[in-house]
Design a protein around this motif. Sequence first.
Motif, PDB file in Angstrom:
ATOM      1  N   ILE A  30     -10.601  -7.615  17.322  1.00 36.33           N
ATOM      2  CA  ILE A  30     -11.865  -8.221  17.751  1.00 36.33           C
ATOM      3  C   ILE A  30     -12.331  -9.133  16.628  1.00 36.33           C
ATOM      4  CG2 ILE A  30     -14.242  -7.763  18.448  1.00 36.33           C
ATOM      5  CD1 ILE A  30     -13.319  -5.038  19.432  1.00 36.33           C
ATOM      6  N   PRO A  31     -12.498 -10.430  16.863  1.00 35.02           N
ATOM      7  CA  PRO A  31     -12.864 -11.349  15.785  1.00 35.02           C
ATOM      8  C   PRO A  31     -14.216 -10.982  15.170  1.00 35.02           C
ATOM      9  CG  PRO A  31     -12.099 -12.558  17.711  1.00 35.02           C
ATOM     10  CD  PRO A  31     -12.288 -11.144  18.149  1.00 35.02           C
ATOM     11  N   PHE A  36     -17.656  -9.945   6.806  1.00 33.04           N
ATOM     12  CA  PHE A  36     -16.237  -9.621   6.741  1.00 33.04           C
ATOM     13  C   PHE A  36     -15.648 -10.251   5.492  1.00 33.04           C
ATOM     14  CE2 PHE A  36     -16.464 -13.604   8.986  1.00 33.04           C
ATOM     15  CZ  PHE A  36     -15.416 -14.344   8.485  1.00 33.04           C
ATOM     16  N   THR A  37     -14.490  -9.718   5.051  1.00 36.24           N
ATOM     17  CA  THR A  37     -13.782 -10.160   3.852  1.00 36.24           C
ATOM     18  C   THR A  37     -12.321 -10.358   4.218  1.00 36.24           C
ATOM     19  OG1 THR A  37     -15.275  -8.905   2.431  1.00 36.24           O
ATOM     20  CG2 THR A  37     -13.185  -9.604   1.467  1.00 36.24           C
ATOM     21  N   VAL A  38     -11.757 -11.463   3.774  1.00 38.18           N
ATOM     22  CA  VAL A  38     -10.357 -11.767   4.029  1.00 38.18           C
ATOM     23  C   VAL A  38      -9.510 -11.102   2.938  1.00 38.18           C
ATOM     24  CG1 VAL A  38      -8.633 -13.588   4.290  1.00 38.18           C
ATOM     25  CG2 VAL A  38     -10.959 -13.943   5.136  1.00 38.18           C
ATOM     26  N   VAL A  39      -8.568 -10.277   3.341  1.00 41.94           N
ATOM     27  CA  VAL A  39      -7.700  -9.552   2.417  1.00 41.94           C
ATOM     28  C   VAL A  39      -6.260  -9.927   2.729  1.00 41.94           C
ATOM     29  CG1 VAL A  39      -6.957  -7.292   1.597  1.00 41.94           C
ATOM     30  CG2 VAL A  39      -9.331  -7.658   2.250  1.00 41.94           C
ATOM     31  N   GLY A  40      -5.510 -10.325   1.718  1.00 42.57           N
ATOM     32  CA  GLY A  40      -4.116 -10.709   1.911  1.00 42.57           C
ATOM     33  C   GLY A  40      -3.217  -9.499   2.081  1.00 42.57           C
ATOM     34  N   ASN A  41      -2.123  -9.720   2.819  1.00 46.88           N
ATOM     35  CA  ASN A  41      -1.151  -8.633   3.004  1.00 46.88           C
ATOM     36  C   ASN A  41      -0.448  -8.272   1.708  1.00 46.88           C
ATOM     37  OD1 ASN A  41      -1.680  -8.262   5.702  1.00 46.88           O
ATOM     38  ND2 ASN A  41      -0.090  -9.663   6.400  1.00 46.88           N
TER      39      ASN A  41
END
Length: 343
Positions: A30-31, A36-41
């Motif tokens: 769900i967008p 929110f925080t962007v976390v890299g793989n």
Amino acid sequence: MDTQQNTALRRALAEVPGPLPTSGVIHIAIPHTDRFTVVGNHLAQHPDLSCTAVGIAVRIQSLPQGVEVGIKALAARCREGEKRVAAALRELEAFGYLQRVRDRLPSGRVITRTVFCNQPTALLRPRCPAAPQHPTAPARAQAAPAPAPAARPEQPVPPGRPETLAAPPVPPPPPVTAHPDPLFVPLVPPPTAPKPPPRPLPRPGELTPELDRAATAFLSDLHRHAPQFTLSETDVRDLVPGVAAWLERAAHPDAIRHALTDDPPVPLKRPALLLKHRLTELLPPAPPGTQELAALARRPRITVTPFQTCDDCDRAFRSPTPGHCRDCREHHERRTEDVRTAA
């Protein structure tokens, strides 16, 4: 309430594109529209970071600028204790996600800044170099376009000579730029760094039959004093040289038993491995031989003269026998000489 939740879940699963997998996790994406925080793989799926370190990194990355992220501050925000938070910060520092930089303020006070980088590998990539300028040309705000080469007049080709085509101009090679130094260099080795090999089990100078029987009996009887140290026959044969080395160094069996079995970890999963470690690390020194004892006996002894108390003035002085101090002796000698002179 349960029916509403199941209905909502079925509706969400129906909206998942593509066929659902028969096993494993199913993502309902769900967008996010706010908070929110962007976390890299590279962080979320890091193979060498613990889940606690990944969670602490996500928590730090979600905090705004200027928030305190020390051990006590994070322990107050999270359910983990200070020891687990400190271990997680050390892991993040080892892999370049976290750095502590010392900085001097204009007032002269030195402070420590905590810097968190969400993608430390990007700092190691070379930066785009600036356009090189000629050293003699003045610097301009905008480079002038290069003039077009003048067209050469066509020369008539002599009869009988084949016509040749001019080779295109070769562009100059791009300037070689050195890679910049990395801004963050890990100060501690990563947890995956190779460790030194373990020390071998000690062995006696000569494994005599008497030492072998005594060590075997000691290990076989160990479970009666400490039930958690129940060994197999293979473990006993492997540990016999280590116990024989202790017995050869005149260690008493009770002292060996206490050194090997006191304060074991709970739960004890591999007793033979613990015994091997303690036999190796706690090995007592070899007793001195006859030559060392003879040399110690021949060493000259230093005689210390004891303190005595003067019989007249109670002053302390060094002397092998009690009596008077030097001043009182001189005084008595002068009085005796005066009496003789007067007589």
